[in-house]
Design an enzyme around this catalytic site. Structure first.
Site, PDB file in Angstrom:
ATOM      1  N   ARG A 121       0.812  -1.234   0.000  1.00 30.89           N
ATOM      2  CA  ARG A 121       0.000   0.000   0.000  1.00 30.89           C
ATOM      3  C   ARG A 121       0.838   1.274   0.000  1.00 30.89           C
ATOM      4  NH1 ARG A 121      -3.140  -3.225   3.698  1.00 30.89           N
ATOM      5  NH2 ARG A 121      -5.008  -3.987   2.638  1.00 30.89           N
ATOM      6  N   LYS A 143       2.636  11.022 -11.406  1.00 27.65           N
ATOM      7  CA  LYS A 143       1.719  10.146 -12.138  1.00 27.65           C
ATOM      8  C   LYS A 143       2.457   8.858 -12.478  1.00 27.65           C
ATOM      9  CE  LYS A 143      -0.919  12.075 -15.367  1.00 27.65           C
ATOM     10  NZ  LYS A 143      -1.366  13.000 -16.445  1.00 27.65           N
ATOM     11  N   GLU A 185       8.735  17.389 -25.278  1.00 21.12           N
ATOM     12  CA  GLU A 185       8.047  17.831 -24.066  1.00 21.12           C
ATOM     13  C   GLU A 185       8.534  19.210 -23.617  1.00 21.12           C
ATOM     14  OE1 GLU A 185       5.549  16.681 -22.396  1.00 21.12           O
ATOM     15  OE2 GLU A 185       5.293  14.594 -22.982  1.00 21.12           O
ATOM     16  N   LYS A 227       6.263  22.540 -14.685  1.00 22.69           N
ATOM     17  CA  LYS A 227       5.441  21.387 -14.308  1.00 22.69           C
ATOM     18  C   LYS A 227       5.162  21.387 -12.812  1.00 22.69           C
ATOM     19  CE  LYS A 227       4.542  16.562 -15.081  1.00 22.69           C
ATOM     20  NZ  LYS A 227       4.879  15.331 -15.808  1.00 22.69           N
ATOM     21  N   GLU A 237      -5.102  16.361 -11.154  1.00 23.01           N
ATOM     22  CA  GLU A 237      -5.659  16.630 -12.480  1.00 23.01           C
ATOM     23  C   GLU A 237      -7.155  16.936 -12.442  1.00 23.01           C
ATOM     24  OE1 GLU A 237      -3.588  14.990 -16.325  1.00 23.01           O
ATOM     25  OE2 GLU A 237      -5.179  13.622 -15.755  1.00 23.01           O
ATOM     26  N   ARG A 241      -4.077  21.016 -14.263  1.00 21.94           N
ATOM     27  CA  ARG A 241      -3.036  20.078 -14.679  1.00 21.94           C
ATOM     28  C   ARG A 241      -3.314  19.475 -16.057  1.00 21.94           C
ATOM     29  NH1 ARG A 241       0.134  15.540 -11.021  1.00 21.94           N
ATOM     30  NH2 ARG A 241       1.342  14.672 -12.730  1.00 21.94           N
ATOM     31  N   ASN A 245      -1.405  17.963 -20.825  1.00 20.90           N
ATOM     32  CA  ASN A 245      -1.721  16.932 -21.815  1.00 20.90           C
ATOM     33  C   ASN A 245      -1.769  17.475 -23.241  1.00 20.90           C
ATOM     34  OD1 ASN A 245      -2.039  14.813 -19.895  1.00 20.90           O
ATOM     35  ND2 ASN A 245      -4.035  15.662 -19.338  1.00 20.90           N
ATOM     36  N   HIS A 248      -1.096  15.262 -26.265  1.00 19.63           N
ATOM     37  CA  HIS A 248      -1.080  13.870 -25.825  1.00 19.63           C
ATOM     38  C   HIS A 248      -2.281  13.059 -26.298  1.00 19.63           C
ATOM     39  CE1 HIS A 248       2.193  15.347 -23.432  1.00 19.63           C
ATOM     40  NE2 HIS A 248       2.372  14.184 -22.837  1.00 19.63           N
ATOM     41  N   HIS A 252      -0.916   9.817 -27.908  1.00 15.69           N
ATOM     42  CA  HIS A 252      -1.130   8.479 -27.350  1.00 15.69           C
ATOM     43  C   HIS A 252      -1.774   7.553 -28.379  1.00 15.69           C
ATOM     44  CE1 HIS A 252      -1.024   9.781 -22.829  1.00 15.69           C
ATOM     45  NE2 HIS A 252       0.167   9.658 -23.365  1.00 15.69           N
ATOM     46  N   HIS A 265       7.886   8.535 -27.166  1.00 12.61           N
ATOM     47  CA  HIS A 265       6.776   9.334 -26.627  1.00 12.61           C
ATOM     48  C   HIS A 265       6.859  10.795 -27.056  1.00 12.61           C
ATOM     49  CE1 HIS A 265       3.675  10.724 -23.924  1.00 12.61           C
ATOM     50  NE2 HIS A 265       4.512  11.568 -23.352  1.00 12.61           N
TER      51      HIS A 265
END
Length: 360
Positions: A121, A143, A185, A227, A237, A241, A245, A248, A252, A265
Site C-alpha cells: 500500500r 503520475k 516535451e 510542471k 488533475e 493540470r 496533456n 497527448h 497516445h 513518446h
C-alpha cells in the site's frame, strides 16, 4: 546544482539538477528513516551503464540494495512485468519503509512508481531519471502507471516521489534521438505556459542540440519549474493540470496504433501538438503563423510532424479511450496563443477527422 522545489504540503519534495550528484544522493539517503533494504529498478539499456554505481552509492549510505532489471521498451509497462517485480520485492524482504529507486527513462519511472505506490500500500519512492524526456516530464508530478492493451496509462495512481535526482553526466550516453524526444516535451512547456521560454528555445537551438551545460540546465530546470507549478496547484488533475496533456490525446493514439515501436513518446507528442495547433487554427483560436512557428521549432529539433502507417479511422476511435475523455466527450487542450491554452469539450467531429488526416 539547481534545486527545484515541488510544493505539495506534506508531500513536498525537491528536484536536484546538476553534474556529479553522488554526495547529494548519499547525504539524502543517510538522512531518511528508511529500512536498510532497497530495490533499484532499471532496464536492460541502463543497467550496464549506471546500476552498479548507484548501488555503490546506496551501500555507502548504509543500504543493502538489490537491482531488478526489466526489458527496455514500452512493452515492459505491463501488469505481467509488474508482477515479476512484486515477486522480487517480496523475495528480497522489502518492508513498508524500504525505498524503491527508479533508475532509467519514463517507462522505468512509471513502472517503478506504480510498484512503489501499490506494494504494501505504498513504500518510499525515489526517481533517478536518465533520459531528457523523463527528466522534464514523467519523473515530475507523481503520475505512475502501467498500460493496458486498450490504452496507455489506464491503470495507475498519483504517487509522489520523495526526491528526484537528475545527474546530467548521464546525458552523455544518450543517443541523439533520445535528446530530440525529450525536447518534444520541453517545447510543449513554452507553448502551453511561458512565451519567454519559447523565445529562449528558438534563440538557443544550437546550444541545446549540442548539450551545452548552461543551456541544458536551464531548459531542464525551467521545464521542471513549470510542471511543478502546475502540479502544486492541481496534483490530481482536477482542472489546471490537464494543460500538461497538450498534444497527448493524438500522441497516445499514434503510439498505440504503431504498437509503441515506431515513435518515442516525445516524437508522438510532437505530432500530436501539430494536430492540436491545427485544430486550434480551424476553431479560430490562433493564426496560421502560430502553427508555422510550432512546426518550424519542432522540425529544427529533429522531431516528426506527421505519423506514418496509421489509419485515420483507428486513430479517431483510439482518442475516445484516452484518460481525458469524460462521458464520451474529449477534453481537447488547445492553443489560444504561444504560452496560453484552453480546454474545449465540444470540438466538431468533422474538424477532428480533418486534422487527423493532415497529420498522417
Amino acid at each position: 546544482m539547481r534545486i527545484v522545489p515541488v510544493n505539495l504540503n506534506e508531500k513536498s519534495y525537491n528536484i536536484y539538477i546538476g553534474h556529479n550528484l553522488e554526495t547529494t544522493i548519499i547525504d539524502f539517503f543517510k538522512a531518511q528513516k528508511y529500512s536498510q533494504k532497497a530495490l533499484i529498478i532499471t532496464d536492460t539499456n541502463i543497467a550496464p551503464l549506471y546500476a552498479d554505481s548507484v548501488k555503490d552509492l546506496l551501500t555507502k549510505a548504509g543500504f543493502n540494495a538489490k537491482i531488478a532489471i526489466i526489458p527496455a521498451g514500452e512493452q515492459s509497462k505491463s501488469l505481467s512485468v509488474a508482477e515479476t517485480l512484486y515477486t522480487q520485492a517480496i523475495e528480497q524482504g522489502l518492508d513498508r519503509k524500504s525505498p524503491i529507486i527508479a533508475l532509467g527513462g519514463g517507462v522505468v519511472g512509471d513502472l517503478a512508481g506504480f510498484i512503489a505506490a501499490t506494494f504494501m500500500r505504498g513504500v518510499p519512492f525515489i526517481q533517478m531519471p536518465t533520459s531528457l524526456l523523463a527528466q522534464v516530464d514523467s519523473s515530475v508530478g507523481g503520475k505512475v502507471a502501467v498500460n493496458h492493451a486498450l490504452g496507455k496509462n489506464l491503470i495507475g495512481a498519483f504517487y509522489q516521489p520523495q526526491a528526484v535526482f537528475m545527474d546530467l553526466e548521464m546525458m552523455k550516453t544518450l543517443p541523439t534521438r533520445e535528446i530530440s524526444t525529450g525536447l518534444g516535451e520541453v517545447i510543449k512547456y513554452g507553448f502551453i505556459y511561458d512565451h519567454d521560454f519559447y523565445t529562449y528555445l528558438t534563440e538557443h537551438q544550437q546550444e541545446i542540440l549540442q548539450l551545452k551545460p548552461e543551456a541544458l540546465i536551464h531548459i531542464i530546470a525551467r521545464s521542471c519549474e513549470i510542471k511543478a507549478d502546475v502540479v502544486s496547484k492541481d496534483e490530481c488533475e482536477a482542472g489546471l493540470r490537464a494543460i500538461l496533456n497538450f498534444g497527448h490525446t493524438l500522441g497516445h493514439a499514434i503510439e498505440k496504433e504503431t504498437n509503441y515501436a515506431v515513435y518515442n513518446h516525445g516524437e508522438a507528442v510532437a505530432i500530436g501538438m501539430v494536430g492540436a495547433s491545427k485544430l486550434s487554427f480551424k476553431l479560430g483560436l490562433i493564426s496560421q503563423d502560430v502553427v508555422d512557428k510550432m512546426c518550424q521549432l519542432l522540425a529544427n529539433m529533429n522531431l516528426p510532424l506527421k505519423a506514418k502507417n496509421c489509419d485515420a479511422q483507428k486513430i479517431y476511435q483510439d482518442i475516445f479511450h484516452d484518460k481525458k475523455t469524460v462521458n464520451g466527450k474529449i477534453n481537447w487542450v488547445l492553443l489560444e496563443d504561444i504560452g496560453k491554452v484552453c480546454i474545449k469539450k465540444d470540438v466538431p467531429e468533422k474538424l477532428v477527422k480533418e486534422t487527423i488526416l493532415e497529420i498522417l
